[in-house]
Design an enzyme around this catalytic site. Sequence first.
Site, PDB file in Angstrom:
ATOM      1  N   SER A   1      -2.604 -12.528   4.267  1.00  0.00           N
ATOM      2  CA  SER A   1      -2.998 -12.402   2.852  1.00  0.00           C
ATOM      3  C   SER A   1      -1.907 -12.961   1.948  1.00  0.00           C
ATOM      4  O   SER A   1      -2.212 -13.507   0.876  1.00  0.00           O
ATOM      5  CB  SER A   1      -3.347 -10.958   2.486  1.00  0.00           C
ATOM      6  OG  SER A   1      -2.205 -10.144   2.448  1.00  0.00           O
TER       7      SER A   1
ATOM      8  N   LYS B   1       0.797  -1.229   0.000  1.00  0.00           N
ATOM      9  CA  LYS B   1       0.000   0.000   0.000  1.00  0.00           C
ATOM     10  C   LYS B   1       0.830   1.279   0.000  1.00  0.00           C
ATOM     11  O   LYS B   1       0.288   2.354  -0.190  1.00  0.00           O
ATOM     12  CB  LYS B   1      -0.976   0.007   1.188  1.00  0.00           C
ATOM     13  CG  LYS B   1      -1.816  -1.227   1.313  1.00  0.00           C
ATOM     14  CD  LYS B   1      -2.612  -1.581   0.074  1.00  0.00           C
ATOM     15  CE  LYS B   1      -3.705  -0.639  -0.216  1.00  0.00           C
ATOM     16  NZ  LYS B   1      -4.839  -1.253  -0.921  1.00  0.00           N
TER      17      LYS B   1
HETATM   18  N1  PMP Z   1      -3.191  -7.765   1.640  1.00  0.00           N
HETATM   19  C1  PMP Z   1      -3.087  -6.817   2.548  1.00  0.00           C
HETATM   20  C2  PMP Z   1      -2.503  -7.171   3.876  1.00  0.00           C
HETATM   21  C3  PMP Z   1      -3.537  -5.531   2.293  1.00  0.00           C
HETATM   22  O1  PMP Z   1      -3.431  -4.594   3.236  1.00  0.00           O
HETATM   23  C4  PMP Z   1      -4.101  -5.262   1.033  1.00  0.00           C
HETATM   24  C5  PMP Z   1      -4.628  -3.896   0.762  1.00  0.00           C
HETATM   25  N2  PMP Z   1      -5.956  -3.757   1.106  1.00  0.00           N
HETATM   26  C6  PMP Z   1      -4.205  -6.269   0.087  1.00  0.00           C
HETATM   27  C7  PMP Z   1      -3.732  -7.511   0.419  1.00  0.00           C
HETATM   28  C8  PMP Z   1      -4.846  -6.050  -1.274  1.00  0.00           C
HETATM   29  O2  PMP Z   1      -4.308  -5.003  -2.050  1.00  0.00           O
HETATM   30  P1  PMP Z   1      -5.225  -4.113  -2.960  1.00  0.00           P
HETATM   31  O3  PMP Z   1      -5.892  -3.087  -2.108  1.00  0.00           O
HETATM   32  O4  PMP Z   1      -4.277  -3.470  -3.930  1.00  0.00           O
HETATM   33  O5  PMP Z   1      -6.247  -4.965  -3.615  1.00  0.00           O
END
Ligand code: PMP
Length: 530
Positions: free
Chosen positions: A311, A69
């Site tokens: 994630s 991010k």
């Molecule tokens: N994993 C984590 C830990 C995140 O903070 C984010 C951002 N929301 C994402 C995945 C996904 O990224 P994006 O917002 O670009 O879809």
Amino acid sequence: MSNLLVEKTQVQETRSARSTPDIARSEGRKASILEAIGETPVVRLNHVGPAHVELYAKLEAFNPMGSVKDRLALAVIEAAEKSGELLPGQTVIEATSGNTGIGLAMVCAQKGYPLVIVMAENFSVERRKLLRFLGAKVILTPAAERGTGTFRTAEQLAEKHGWFFCRQFENQANADIHRRTTGQEILNDFQDIGLDYWVTGFGTGGTLNGVARALKASSPETKIVVAEPENSQILNSSIPQLRRPDGAAARSHPNSRAHPIQGWSPDYIPKLAGDVHDAGLIDFFQPVSGADALKISQELARREGIFCGPSGGATVAAALHLASKVPPGSTILAMIPDTGERYLSTPLFERIAVDMTEEEKEIAASAPPPAKSKSRPEKSKPIAISGAARSFVRSAIHDPEAPVVMFGFEWCEFCWSVRRLFEDAGIPFKAIDVDSTDFRADDRGGDILRALFDETGMRTVPQVFVGGELIGGATEVLASAGNGMLSKRLVGLAKPIHACTVNDPMGYLPTWVRKPSAPNTVRGANGSAS
Ligand code: PMP
């Protein structure tokens, strides 16, 4: 195996993209922390995957604040500066589960914008603390209101105060930065061996939207694989998302459920994710269970030395499901969006012991006992205490101008407990830190300490006195704050001191001496996007 259709012009475009102001990289020295964003490494996974595929991960934790991010944070702020939507010194606000806020806090700190972050109360406390450490204000919303509630609060605050609202879920700058940087980095890193599958989850959908467009433009053979929580498949559903005219979600998606993958799939389909789906850029969906996400995060740590959050584990878990179905020799790249340090208080670390395990105790017990010396230890000669030190101690204890006095060490945790209690309770006090540079010459600090020990018969610090009377060490002081004795003594002074009430004074003790806290309850948090 597909080969990337990276032509010369593409590579040239990549180079010029890198020198655009949104990620203005320079080799070596950087003009500021903002130039350290992007160009994250792609690494081969050698142990967790099957031998018939080439499995890689792109490690976004290498960004300065440890997540993907950071890219969006810089892009959104610089786009708003360019368009005139954000003016110098104007407050920035965003609804986020953490990583976006942390990235924004870095960018705002560097560029001098005050920042307000709105976050649901069920996200890890590390994130809140990190944000406040970086100078941001954190506003918490009830967990029950989910992502849509957080968004609404941020929107209302932005309107009321005229703040710049980042709107990461709809802001095209979020996706564009990934097309220009993340996507191009992937194209560059695979231009020699080709990339067959790119696997990602989505939070805002910024990564998915931008990278999918970059890959489809320059490497159409690369299949885009989107992972979603098994129990909350919203993009992979036939139910459309209700939206307001500005693209923001009008309400929760009916398929959405709470899941433990923080940062992934909010309770609605963000516009940036919906747009990729509508454009037909997604080739496959791969559901992932929360348990698999946590399991693979830990496997990555233990078998690959890669430390990531749930994630990242979830995306690699999706890549492993995929690997079992693809032809031999396929190349697969999974996005790993952040680092694991942000999840110490969450289910990811629930089974990680704080105290020594049975096995560790056994190892500890196997150390040979210290050899008993045959010769008798030499008795150290007592060091003489100077008259000056004795009178220094006595006059400090009985100083009418400083009736609350603490003898201690500058960096002793127990002394800090007392300091923080006194500060929070508004109790003026004098600290005599015998290890400070003021007392270093001729071991004056040691001399004073010996004089103190001799005076009180107590051989530990801190030692705290009120009106010339010894209260005791940290535990006694905190206990007396809890049972009202401290206040009584303070109001009984010649010049009475009225202390404020402090909740749970024993909670000021260092964490490692406090009783273990209740088991973590941050379970089943809806991992709405950050
Ligand atoms: N994993 C984590 C830990 C995140 O903070 C984010 C951002 N929301 C994402 C995945 C996904 O990224 P994006 O917002 O670009 O879809």
